[in-house]
Design an enzyme around this catalytic site. Structure first.
Site, PDB file in Angstrom:
ATOM      1  N   GLY A  47      -6.939  -6.828  23.051  1.00 25.49           N
ATOM      2  CA  GLY A  47      -5.882  -5.833  23.005  1.00 25.49           C
ATOM      3  C   GLY A  47      -5.147  -5.810  24.325  1.00 25.49           C
ATOM      4  N   TYR A  48      -4.051  -5.069  24.348  1.00 31.72           N
ATOM      5  CA  TYR A  48      -3.155  -5.062  25.503  1.00 31.72           C
ATOM      6  C   TYR A  48      -3.045  -3.664  26.090  1.00 31.72           C
ATOM      7  CZ  TYR A  48      -2.373  -9.769  24.196  1.00 31.72           C
ATOM      8  OH  TYR A  48      -2.602 -11.096  23.919  1.00 31.72           O
ATOM      9  N   LEU A  49      -3.261  -3.601  27.404  1.00 31.44           N
ATOM     10  CA  LEU A  49      -3.073  -2.363  28.154  1.00 31.44           C
ATOM     11  C   LEU A  49      -1.623  -2.245  28.595  1.00 31.44           C
ATOM     12  CD1 LEU A  49      -6.284  -2.641  30.327  1.00 31.44           C
ATOM     13  CD2 LEU A  49      -5.905  -1.070  28.422  1.00 31.44           C
TER      14      LEU A  49
END
Length: 157
Positions: A28-30
């Site tokens: 996932g992407y922060l």
């Protein structure tokens, strides 16, 4: 500075069969802004935090650090943007190079992409028979973009 030189291709599903069990990835992407992405990833029993810079041709800066798996799982569950990327990664050796083949699940189901990392943008390499169209220059196929606009929602690839 860490540098990644990578070419990306679609895989012809009818011609490719995995030769090993593969490794389950969840990522996932922060942050997903134009100049950088910050990714959290679990891969099998390991976890990583990765920062990637803007792509220029097929090259970009990349910094990757191992992190505790428990921390990664919490970040994926609580902090990362949705949807997450789910895929199984296979490694294939061909022509003296290691190819990674990602078979996507979830909202990107149906997409299979092969990548090769090179020592220079001009490096010559042999292409396996199961390799399809090159998509290195098409940002829709970046994992960070697939998490914003999943393959399953495209009109046509």
């Amino acid at each position: 500075m860490g540098v990644e030189i990578e070419r990306k291709f679609l895989v012809t599903r009818e011609l490719w069969r995995p030769r090993n069990d593969g490794v389950a990835f969840r990522q996932g992407y922060l942050s997903r802004v134009e100049d950088r992405v910050v990714r959290v990833r679990t891969a099998g029993g390991a976890a990583f935090l990765t920062i990637k810079g803007r792509t220029s041709n097929v090259t970009r800066s990349e910094f990757e650090y191992p992190i505790p798996v428990e921390d990664a799982q919490l970040m994926l569950d609580r902090l990362c943007e949705r949807p997450l990327i789910e895929k199984t990664r296979y490694e294939e050796v061909f022509g003296g190079h290691i190819w990674t083949v990602d078979v996507f699940q979830g909202e990107n189901d149906g997409l299979i992409v092969a990548e090769i990392e090179l020592g220079s943008e001009e490096e010559i390499f042999d292409r396996p028979g199961w390799l399809g169209r090159e998509v290195s220059g098409d940002p829709r196929y970046f994992n960070s973009e697939l998490s914003k606009r999943p393959f399953g929602y495209w009109d046509a690839p």
